[in-house]
Design a protein around this motif. Structure first.
Motif, PDB file in Angstrom:
ATOM      1  N   VAL A   1       0.984  -0.259   7.256  1.00 51.16           N
ATOM      2  CA  VAL A   1       1.792  -1.343   7.825  1.00 51.16           C
ATOM      3  C   VAL A   1       2.308  -0.892   9.187  1.00 51.16           C
ATOM      4  N   VAL A   2       2.162  -1.766  10.184  1.00 49.64           N
ATOM      5  CA  VAL A   2       2.762  -1.552  11.494  1.00 49.64           C
ATOM      6  C   VAL A   2       3.757  -2.683  11.698  1.00 49.64           C
ATOM      7  N   GLU A   3       5.007  -2.343  12.043  1.00 55.31           N
ATOM      8  CA  GLU A   3       6.057  -3.340  12.165  1.00 55.31           C
ATOM      9  C   GLU A   3       7.031  -2.946  13.265  1.00 55.31           C
ATOM     10  N   VAL A   4       7.861  -3.895  13.662  1.00 52.68           N
ATOM     11  CA  VAL A   4       8.899  -3.632  14.650  1.00 52.68           C
ATOM     12  C   VAL A   4      10.192  -3.302  13.912  1.00 52.68           C
ATOM     13  N   PHE A   5      10.759  -2.156  14.217  1.00 55.05           N
ATOM     14  CA  PHE A   5      12.063  -1.744  13.694  1.00 55.05           C
ATOM     15  C   PHE A   5      13.088  -2.231  14.712  1.00 55.05           C
ATOM     16  N   VAL A   6      13.875  -3.237  14.347  1.00 54.11           N
ATOM     17  CA  VAL A   6      14.729  -3.958  15.291  1.00 54.11           C
ATOM     18  C   VAL A   6      16.028  -3.205  15.564  1.00 54.11           C
ATOM     19  N   ASN A   7      16.340  -3.049  16.866  1.00 58.18           N
ATOM     20  CA  ASN A   7      17.603  -2.443  17.310  1.00 58.18           C
ATOM     21  C   ASN A   7      18.585  -3.481  17.823  1.00 58.18           C
ATOM     22  N   GLU A   8      18.058  -4.597  18.356  1.00 60.79           N
ATOM     23  CA  GLU A   8      18.920  -5.613  18.963  1.00 60.79           C
ATOM     24  C   GLU A   8      18.344  -7.007  18.711  1.00 60.79           C
TER      25      GLU A   8
ATOM     26  N   GLU B   1      -2.231 -20.457  20.685  1.00 61.39           N
ATOM     27  CA  GLU B   1      -2.314 -19.514  19.576  1.00 61.39           C
ATOM     28  C   GLU B   1      -1.091 -18.608  19.572  1.00 61.39           C
ATOM     29  N   ALA B   2      -0.890 -17.908  18.467  1.00 63.31           N
ATOM     30  CA  ALA B   2       0.254 -17.012  18.330  1.00 63.31           C
ATOM     31  C   ALA B   2      -0.181 -15.728  17.636  1.00 63.31           C
ATOM     32  N   ASP B   3       0.584 -14.690  17.885  1.00 61.37           N
ATOM     33  CA  ASP B   3       0.450 -13.440  17.146  1.00 61.37           C
ATOM     34  C   ASP B   3       1.602 -13.378  16.155  1.00 61.37           C
ATOM     35  N   PHE B   4       1.340 -12.856  14.982  1.00 63.56           N
ATOM     36  CA  PHE B   4       2.338 -12.784  13.920  1.00 63.56           C
ATOM     37  C   PHE B   4       2.711 -11.321  13.714  1.00 63.56           C
ATOM     38  N   ILE B   5       3.954 -10.983  14.095  1.00 67.52           N
ATOM     39  CA  ILE B   5       4.409  -9.602  14.152  1.00 67.52           C
ATOM     40  C   ILE B   5       5.461  -9.367  13.061  1.00 67.52           C
ATOM     41  N   PRO B   6       5.176  -8.482  12.093  1.00 68.28           N
ATOM     42  CA  PRO B   6       6.182  -8.155  11.074  1.00 68.28           C
ATOM     43  C   PRO B   6       7.343  -7.380  11.702  1.00 68.28           C
ATOM     44  N   PHE B   7       8.558  -7.657  11.223  1.00 70.92           N
ATOM     45  CA  PHE B   7       9.716  -6.910  11.701  1.00 70.92           C
ATOM     46  C   PHE B   7      10.654  -6.606  10.549  1.00 70.92           C
ATOM     47  N   VAL B   8      11.459  -5.560  10.751  1.00 78.34           N
ATOM     48  CA  VAL B   8      12.438  -5.145   9.749  1.00 78.34           C
ATOM     49  C   VAL B   8      13.775  -4.931  10.449  1.00 78.34           C
ATOM     50  N   VAL B   9      14.846  -5.435   9.807  1.00 77.35           N
ATOM     51  CA  VAL B   9      16.203  -5.329  10.348  1.00 77.35           C
ATOM     52  C   VAL B   9      17.109  -4.818   9.228  1.00 77.35           C
ATOM     53  N   TRP B  10      17.964  -3.862   9.570  1.00 78.88           N
ATOM     54  CA  TRP B  10      18.862  -3.266   8.584  1.00 78.88           C
ATOM     55  C   TRP B  10      20.317  -3.627   8.872  1.00 78.88           C
ATOM     56  N   GLY B  11      21.144  -3.599   7.843  1.00 79.80           N
ATOM     57  CA  GLY B  11      22.590  -3.653   7.951  1.00 79.80           C
ATOM     58  C   GLY B  11      23.155  -4.935   8.522  1.00 79.80           C
ATOM     59  N   LYS B  12      24.157  -4.760   9.392  1.00 75.90           N
ATOM     60  CA  LYS B  12      24.910  -5.883   9.942  1.00 75.90           C
ATOM     61  C   LYS B  12      24.009  -6.839  10.727  1.00 75.90           C
ATOM     62  N   ARG B  13      23.023  -6.317  11.456  1.00 77.36           N
ATOM     63  CA  ARG B  13      22.106  -7.187  12.196  1.00 77.36           C
ATOM     64  C   ARG B  13      21.361  -8.117  11.246  1.00 77.36           C
ATOM     65  N   ALA B  14      20.940  -7.592  10.110  1.00 77.14           N
ATOM     66  CA  ALA B  14      20.245  -8.417   9.112  1.00 77.14           C
ATOM     67  C   ALA B  14      21.173  -9.506   8.587  1.00 77.14           C
ATOM     68  N   GLU B  15      22.415  -9.159   8.328  1.00 80.12           N
ATOM     69  CA  GLU B  15      23.388 -10.149   7.842  1.00 80.12           C
ATOM     70  C   GLU B  15      23.642 -11.238   8.883  1.00 80.12           C
ATOM     71  N   LEU B  16      23.691 -10.864  10.162  1.00 78.91           N
ATOM     72  CA  LEU B  16      23.885 -11.850  11.231  1.00 78.91           C
ATOM     73  C   LEU B  16      22.705 -12.811  11.333  1.00 78.91           C
ATOM     74  N   ILE B  17      21.499 -12.292  11.191  1.00 83.91           N
ATOM     75  CA  ILE B  17      20.317 -13.168  11.212  1.00 83.91           C
ATOM     76  C   ILE B  17      20.382 -14.149  10.051  1.00 83.91           C
ATOM     77  N   GLU B  18      20.765 -13.667   8.863  1.00 88.08           N
ATOM     78  CA  GLU B  18      20.877 -14.563   7.720  1.00 88.08           C
ATOM     79  C   GLU B  18      21.929 -15.648   7.973  1.00 88.08           C
ATOM     80  N   GLU B  19      23.026 -15.279   8.610  1.00 85.70           N
ATOM     81  CA  GLU B  19      24.110 -16.228   8.847  1.00 85.70           C
ATOM     82  C   GLU B  19      23.760 -17.269   9.910  1.00 85.70           C
TER      83      GLU B  19
END
Length: 105
Positions: free
Chosen positions: A90-97, A43-61
């Motif tokens: 809403v509870v989510e992870v605000f991504v730093n790294e 089984e898995a847990d499904f965790i919402p996360f949010v990423v801003w700026g350059k980190r978000a662009e790197l994930i997209e790339e």
């Protein structure tokens, strides 16, 4: 102290949003496998996360739906009003790294 580290797979297609003033945001969900098996398999847990700026662009790339990544950040909560005027929490992870755990395809 508010810190979280997760390793899991990206659940949805990567989609950046421009929220104005040059700010880019990525909202997605991370599927984190549990350490035990049930009669129905792993089984898995499904965790919402949010990423801003350059980190978000790197994930997209560098990432696609289903890719394995590592995230560190903090848990945060927020509320908003739905179209039916109900308060949604809403509870989510605000991504730093972000750690890329598999090679780029």
């Amino acid at each position: 102290m508010n810190q979280v580290a997760l390793v899991g797979r990206i659940v949805r297609e990567i989609e950046l949003r421009d929220v104005g003033d040059g700010k880019i945001v990525l909202n997605n969900v991370l599927a984190v496998q549990r350490n035990y098996r049930t009669d129905h398999g792993t089984e898995a847990d499904f965790i919402p996360f949010v990423v801003w700026g350059k980190r978000a662009e790197l994930i997209e790339e560098y990432c696609n739906k289903g890719d394995l990544i590592g995230l560190t950040g903090k848990i945060q909560s927020r509320t908003y009003q739905s179209n039916e005027s109900e308060t949604v929490y809403v509870v989510e992870v605000f991504v730093n790294e972000v750690r890329f755990l598999q090679p780029k395809k």
